[in-house]
Design an enzyme around this catalytic site. Sequence first.
Site, short mmCIF file in Angstrom:
data_model
loop_
_atom_site.label_atom_id
_atom_site.label_comp_id
_atom_site.label_asym_id
_atom_site.label_seq_id
_atom_site.Cartn_x
_atom_site.Cartn_y
_atom_site.Cartn_z
CE LYS A 198 33.96 45.12 38.66
NZ LYS A 198 35.15 45.97 38.52
CD GLU A 219 39.84 48.69 35.47
OE1 GLU A 219 39.27 47.58 35.32
OE2 GLU A 219 39.61 49.66 34.75
CG ASP A 221 35.34 33.13 40.87
OD1 ASP A 221 36.00 32.85 39.86
OD2 ASP A 221 35.65 34.06 41.65
CG HIS A 259 39.82 42.29 33.33
ND1 HIS A 259 40.27 41.01 33.54
CD2 HIS A 259 39.53 42.80 34.55
CE1 HIS A 259 40.25 40.76 34.85
NE2 HIS A 259 39.82 41.83 35.47
C1 LIG Z 1 36.46 45.86 34.62
C2 LIG Z 1 37.05 45.04 35.71
N1 LIG Z 1 38.17 45.48 36.31
C3 LIG Z 1 38.75 44.79 37.31
C4 LIG Z 1 38.21 43.60 37.77
C5 LIG Z 1 38.91 42.88 38.90
O1 LIG Z 1 39.42 41.68 38.49
P1 LIG Z 1 40.34 40.81 39.48
O2 LIG Z 1 39.58 40.67 40.74
O3 LIG Z 1 40.53 39.52 38.78
O4 LIG Z 1 41.61 41.56 39.65
C6 LIG Z 1 37.07 43.07 37.14
C7 LIG Z 1 36.49 41.79 37.57
O5 LIG Z 1 35.48 41.34 37.11
C8 LIG Z 1 36.47 43.81 36.08
O6 LIG Z 1 35.36 43.37 35.46
#
Ligand SMILES: Cc1ncc(COP(=O)(O)O)c(C=O)c1O
Length: 374
Positions: A16, A221, A275, A144
């Site tokens: 994402k 993640e 954000d 998370h």
């Molecule tokens: C389930 C999950 N994993 C990983 C991420 C990635 O988070 P970050 O970009 O802060 O590492 C997100 C971000 O919304 C998330 O919702």
Amino acid sequence: MLSLKNTSVCPFYAVKSNNSPPIIKMLGTVGAGFDCASQGEIEQVLSLGVTPNKIIYAHPCKQESHIRYAQAHGVQIMTFDSEEELVKISRCHDSAKLVLRLGVDDSKALLRLSGKFGAKLGSCQHLLQRAQNLDLEVIGVSFHVGCGCTDSKAYRQAISDAHCVFNIGEELGFKMTLLDIGGGFPGQNDFKLTFEEIAADINKALEEFFPPSCGVSVIAEPGRYYVTSAVTLAANVIAKKVIMEELTNCRTANRTMMYYLNDGVYGSISFLLHDPAQSTVSPYPHRKPKPDEPVYPCVIWGPTCDSVDVVVKNTFLPELQVGDWLLIDNMGAYTHCISTTFNGFRKTPIYYVMSRDTMHWIQLSCTHSLIKPC
Ligand SMILES: Cc1ncc(COP(=O)(O)O)c(C=O)c1O
């Protein structure tokens, strides 16, 4: 990759944050797995040659048709945080390997997630029993701590909470083998907490609660950690106005510059609107200013007709002309993938570059299997 004696934490990149195909391909090549949130992300990652066992479908509230797609394409690992999700999964996927998303303390994060996702610790026993009644296989726990985490103790507490859930699962007879410590790692070097500080605390907590001898695989993640600093935005000055402001007791006038760029908050810089983990940008001219060049107060606008489309409300820059370029660093995460074509402005094109040394290293690593598969 965080390393811990015999164990390591395998990154499952959060697609994402930036779904550019070369980034996915590159991370796949060096052995990463992928955190996908939807059928679209799973489709994209599979189409780039990633195998389904390197994907975690890490959305605790999924659309049924997307679960069926995952089942049909061999993606088995997926998260849940409610009874309703368990019922849906039992209807749509007969070989799912489930990971219970735990709601953890995210009060130290700039962008909190636990209000939307994550089961409370007190409800985990019931959820695991329900999974058992539905004849579902639970293999682990995820969490998370929120994006832009400012206190590494949040990871320690979450790992300790996850350990409690592992115990409950094992007492119920589940073979608990996967811990997913989520994302939240900083993407910029100037962030108040460094990746190394977080890694040190995570490694200590893992050693205490999930030592290598327990045989649990640990994944993470990371999203913005991988991509934030990888991208620089070059925005073009498409229009300019000079505002002369009369000074009360003086004949001279102050000049404020208004610049209009070809990218803004409806384009790559939308994080400014929503954000808290990235709430400002610092554009700088692509050419080095002369040492004695004057600077002027300026407002930098995005291209659309909307007045919320402002990139910087108040800064000082040397005078720019229409056609000049402004650069903005750290533009890799949650930027292009969220941008719209509002008002008919096209999305900013992406140009990919890689240093010869990095390219050489990757080729060598692949040829000689220097990268340990997770
Ligand atoms: C389930 C999950 N994993 C990983 C991420 C990635 O988070 P970050 O970009 O802060 O590492 C997100 C971000 O919304 C998330 O919702």
